[in-house]
Scaffold this motif. Structure first.
Motif, PDB file in Angstrom:
ATOM      1  N   LEU A   6       0.756  -1.178  -0.053  1.00 33.37           N
ATOM      2  CA  LEU A   6      -0.068   0.078  -0.038  1.00 33.37           C
ATOM      3  C   LEU A   6       0.845   1.029  -0.135  1.00 33.37           C
ATOM      4  O   LEU A   6       0.600   2.248  -0.423  1.00 33.37           O
ATOM      5  CB  LEU A   6      -1.124  -0.006   1.192  1.00 33.37           C
ATOM      6  CG  LEU A   6      -2.098  -1.010   1.218  1.00 33.37           C
ATOM      7  CD1 LEU A   6      -2.909  -1.181   2.444  1.00 33.37           C
ATOM      8  CD2 LEU A   6      -3.000  -0.452   0.061  1.00 33.37           C
ATOM      9  N   LEU A   7       1.732   1.094   0.878  1.00 31.34           N
ATOM     10  CA  LEU A   7       2.830   2.313   0.538  1.00 31.34           C
ATOM     11  C   LEU A   7       3.615   2.595  -0.469  1.00 31.34           C
ATOM     12  O   LEU A   7       3.717   3.781  -0.781  1.00 31.34           O
ATOM     13  CB  LEU A   7       3.841   2.148   1.929  1.00 31.34           C
ATOM     14  CG  LEU A   7       3.182   2.411   3.344  1.00 31.34           C
ATOM     15  CD1 LEU A   7       4.319   1.967   4.432  1.00 31.34           C
ATOM     16  CD2 LEU A   7       2.780   3.745   3.877  1.00 31.34           C
ATOM     17  N   GLU A   8       3.927   1.569  -1.127  1.00 28.92           N
ATOM     18  CA  GLU A   8       4.588   1.631  -2.397  1.00 28.92           C
ATOM     19  C   GLU A   8       3.787   1.914  -3.501  1.00 28.92           C
ATOM     20  O   GLU A   8       3.987   3.006  -4.329  1.00 28.92           O
ATOM     21  CB  GLU A   8       5.197   0.416  -2.887  1.00 28.92           C
ATOM     22  CG  GLU A   8       6.027   0.503  -4.095  1.00 28.92           C
ATOM     23  CD  GLU A   8       6.559  -1.025  -4.482  1.00 28.92           C
ATOM     24  OE1 GLU A   8       7.536  -0.982  -5.264  1.00 28.92           O
ATOM     25  OE2 GLU A   8       6.460  -2.103  -3.567  1.00 28.92           O
ATOM     26  N   THR A   9       2.461   1.562  -3.435  1.00 27.69           N
ATOM     27  CA  THR A   9       1.315   2.238  -4.382  1.00 27.69           C
ATOM     28  C   THR A   9       1.246   3.588  -4.282  1.00 27.69           C
ATOM     29  O   THR A   9       1.017   4.211  -5.242  1.00 27.69           O
ATOM     30  CB  THR A   9       0.054   1.355  -4.130  1.00 27.69           C
ATOM     31  OG1 THR A   9       0.267  -0.170  -4.442  1.00 27.69           O
ATOM     32  CG2 THR A   9      -1.002   1.800  -5.026  1.00 27.69           C
TER      33      THR A   9
ATOM     34  N   ALA B  20      -8.914  14.506  10.574  1.00 27.24           N
ATOM     35  CA  ALA B  20      -9.774  14.259  11.713  1.00 27.24           C
ATOM     36  C   ALA B  20     -10.908  13.007  11.300  1.00 27.24           C
ATOM     37  O   ALA B  20     -11.119  11.794  11.942  1.00 27.24           O
ATOM     38  CB  ALA B  20     -10.572  15.304  12.163  1.00 27.24           C
ATOM     39  N   THR B  21     -11.201  13.052   9.961  1.00 24.26           N
ATOM     40  CA  THR B  21     -12.257  11.849   9.543  1.00 24.26           C
ATOM     41  C   THR B  21     -11.306  10.510   9.431  1.00 24.26           C
ATOM     42  O   THR B  21     -11.823   9.407   9.758  1.00 24.26           O
ATOM     43  CB  THR B  21     -12.726  12.065   8.164  1.00 24.26           C
ATOM     44  OG1 THR B  21     -13.458  13.346   8.139  1.00 24.26           O
ATOM     45  CG2 THR B  21     -13.630  10.997   7.379  1.00 24.26           C
TER      46      THR B  21
ATOM     47  N   LEU C 270      -7.016  -3.726   9.864  1.00 22.97           N
ATOM     48  CA  LEU C 270      -8.214  -3.276   8.865  1.00 22.97           C
ATOM     49  C   LEU C 270      -8.277  -1.715   8.819  1.00 22.97           C
ATOM     50  O   LEU C 270      -8.189  -1.287   7.819  1.00 22.97           O
ATOM     51  CB  LEU C 270      -9.218  -3.824   9.478  1.00 22.97           C
ATOM     52  CG  LEU C 270      -9.508  -5.315   9.404  1.00 22.97           C
ATOM     53  CD1 LEU C 270     -10.999  -5.855   9.920  1.00 22.97           C
ATOM     54  CD2 LEU C 270      -9.458  -6.081   7.765  1.00 22.97           C
ATOM     55  N   GLY C 271      -7.820  -1.228  10.037  1.00 23.47           N
ATOM     56  CA  GLY C 271      -7.873   0.439  10.058  1.00 23.47           C
ATOM     57  C   GLY C 271      -6.856   0.930   9.424  1.00 23.47           C
ATOM     58  O   GLY C 271      -6.903   1.899   8.627  1.00 23.47           O
TER      59      GLY C 271
ATOM     60  N   LEU D 194      -4.605   4.081   4.672  1.00 20.04           N
ATOM     61  CA  LEU D 194      -3.677   4.100   3.688  1.00 20.04           C
ATOM     62  C   LEU D 194      -4.348   4.305   2.315  1.00 20.04           C
ATOM     63  O   LEU D 194      -3.829   4.957   1.579  1.00 20.04           O
ATOM     64  CB  LEU D 194      -2.537   2.976   3.595  1.00 20.04           C
ATOM     65  CG  LEU D 194      -1.717   2.935   5.032  1.00 20.04           C
ATOM     66  CD1 LEU D 194      -0.697   1.782   4.747  1.00 20.04           C
ATOM     67  CD2 LEU D 194      -0.954   4.171   4.940  1.00 20.04           C
ATOM     68  N   LYS D 195      -5.296   3.525   1.978  1.00 17.32           N
ATOM     69  CA  LYS D 195      -6.099   3.254   0.801  1.00 17.32           C
ATOM     70  C   LYS D 195      -6.995   4.821   0.687  1.00 17.32           C
ATOM     71  O   LYS D 195      -6.771   5.314  -0.498  1.00 17.32           O
ATOM     72  CB  LYS D 195      -7.081   2.279   0.866  1.00 17.32           C
ATOM     73  CG  LYS D 195      -6.661   1.014   0.495  1.00 17.32           C
ATOM     74  CD  LYS D 195      -7.641   0.040   0.476  1.00 17.32           C
ATOM     75  CE  LYS D 195      -7.254  -1.428   0.219  1.00 17.32           C
ATOM     76  NZ  LYS D 195      -8.109  -2.615   0.314  1.00 17.32           N
ATOM     77  N   SER D 196      -7.188   5.345   1.891  1.00 17.37           N
ATOM     78  CA  SER D 196      -8.082   6.744   1.564  1.00 17.37           C
ATOM     79  C   SER D 196      -6.935   7.534   1.635  1.00 17.37           C
ATOM     80  O   SER D 196      -7.221   8.662   0.746  1.00 17.37           O
ATOM     81  CB  SER D 196      -8.681   6.956   3.272  1.00 17.37           C
ATOM     82  OG  SER D 196      -9.677   6.043   3.469  1.00 17.37           O
ATOM     83  N   LEU D 197      -5.783   7.440   1.960  1.00 14.06           N
ATOM     84  CA  LEU D 197      -4.609   8.499   1.765  1.00 14.06           C
ATOM     85  C   LEU D 197      -4.194   8.594   0.356  1.00 14.06           C
ATOM     86  O   LEU D 197      -4.222   9.536  -0.214  1.00 14.06           O
ATOM     87  CB  LEU D 197      -3.526   8.245   2.507  1.00 14.06           C
ATOM     88  CG  LEU D 197      -3.551   8.595   3.952  1.00 14.06           C
ATOM     89  CD1 LEU D 197      -2.206   8.279   4.679  1.00 14.06           C
ATOM     90  CD2 LEU D 197      -3.566  10.127   4.169  1.00 14.06           C
TER      91      LEU D 197
END
Length: 355
Positions: free
Chosen positions: A98-101, A217-218, A237-238, A243-246
């Motif tokens: 995820l971080l690389e993506t 905050a969200t 999961l959180g 990371l996906k939201s970022l």
């Protein structure tokens, strides 16, 4: 009584000011030998033997893999987990990917001194315990490393929610400054502290244009929801959801996004035109009283949808299939198609994925 009330109000206001987003420059600098920075990274809790981390000299995944809990041969350098909070073998590659993506799939925001284009960069730090300063102390100060002194005696009281937020902010901001993974404020640090069951997102100046306080905050609230709902597994999961939201937030308006929106608009127009064409042919006499108009509309629809080009390809294939050099032409077409697809793939990655 009045003086006592005013004094309490001033102290409370000062504390609230510290924990609601003021920068570390607002803390008085420490003086005296007791508060000199000695290069510490962590101390040991005498009762539990656990490490209590400070951001001062915190290990970096870019230069100290072993202390970050990573194998020496590891090439993924955006995760530091010295306490091995990600204990499952499958969790580490997931977070790494995820971080690389994020680095590959977000917008180019600047060019560094080496001439390399940089996208947004996100790194993660995971710790069990965190150093807790006494935010109520009249001697509260900040040493040369940026750590607040003196330490809180947690046997007397535990830090409030607001104090925890400020402690996490100082730690995350300190790591972001220490790691320095971006060239133009395009860096984001995600800090998780198991002791507080909290996550904090610290972003540079450029990243902050996308990650507004409301958005951060969200993200943090959603992470807490995963922890509350799913327990221990909720942490993974959180973090995955965060990371996906970022990645989605930091994409911004990229050329790929503009192209996608343009294609959707064209498809919408074509759908309306096609519907009008099909509906119009149901009438015995068209509104222009010219039978040739349908040929024009039909040609437009075939060109815009690609049907015409498919028909041409079929006709060309039928033509060359009767030629004595049919096999040569088929081989040549396949080679040209392969070269074109390879070139298109390379250019698209260079433009949209910044590789």
């Amino acid at each position: 009584m009045t003086l006592t009330f005013l004094a309490s109000f001033c102290v409370t206001s000062l504390l609230v000011g510290h924990v609601t987003g003021v920068t570390s420059r607002d803390y008085a600098p420490c003086t005296g030998l007791a508060y000199i920075f000695n290069g510490y990274t962590f101390t040991f809790d005498a009762a539990s033997g656990e490490r209590v981390w400070s951001h001062c000299s915190f290990p970096s995944p870019f230069g100290d893999l072993i202390r970050c809990g990573r194998p020496r041969s590891d090439k993924k350098r955006f995760l530091c987990d010295p306490d091995h909070i990600l204990d499952r073998v499958a969790d580490v590659p997931l977070i790494d990917e995820l971080l690389e993506t994020i680095q590959k799939r977000t917008s180019v925001v600047c060019v560094n001194s080496a001439g390399i284009r940089e996208t947004f960069r996100v790194a993660v730090a995971l710790i069990n315990r965190i150093y807790i300063p006494d935010m109520d102390s009249p001697d509260l100060c900040q040493n040369e490393c940026g750590r607040l002194q003196p330490a809180l005696n947690i046997s007397r009281r535990i830090p409030t929610e607001e104090e925890q937020e400020e402690i996490m902010r100082l730690f995350a901001d300190g790591i972001r400054s220490l790691w320095d993974i971006g060239s133009c404020g395009n860096d984001v640090i995600v800090l998780y502290c198991k002791e507080f069951h909290k996550v904090h997102v610290s972003s540079g100046s450029k990243a902050s244009e996308y990650l507004t306080p409301e958005k951060v905050a969200t993200l943090q609230t959603t992470f807490q929801t995963y922890i509350s709902t799913h327990g221990t597994q909720g942490f993974v999961l959180g973090l995955e959801n965060l990371l996906k939201s970022l990645k989605f937030t930091l994409k911004g308006i990229t050329p790929a996004f503009i192209l996608l929106m343009g294609n959707m608009a064209v498809l919408g127009v074509m759908t309306v035109v096609l519907f009008y064409y099909i509906l119009g042919k149901r009438f015995e006499t068209n509104i222009w009283e010219d039978d040739n108009c349908y040929w024009v509309w039909e040609l437009f629809v075939k060109c815009s949808t690609g049907i015409l080009w498919l028909e041409i390809c079929v006709l060309v294939m039928a033509k060359i299939s009767h030629s004595s050099r049919a096999l040569f032409y088929v081989f040549l077409a396949a080679v040209l198609g392969l070269i074109f697809c390879t070139a298109l793939h390379y250019v698209s990655r260079r433009i949209y994925y910044h590789e």
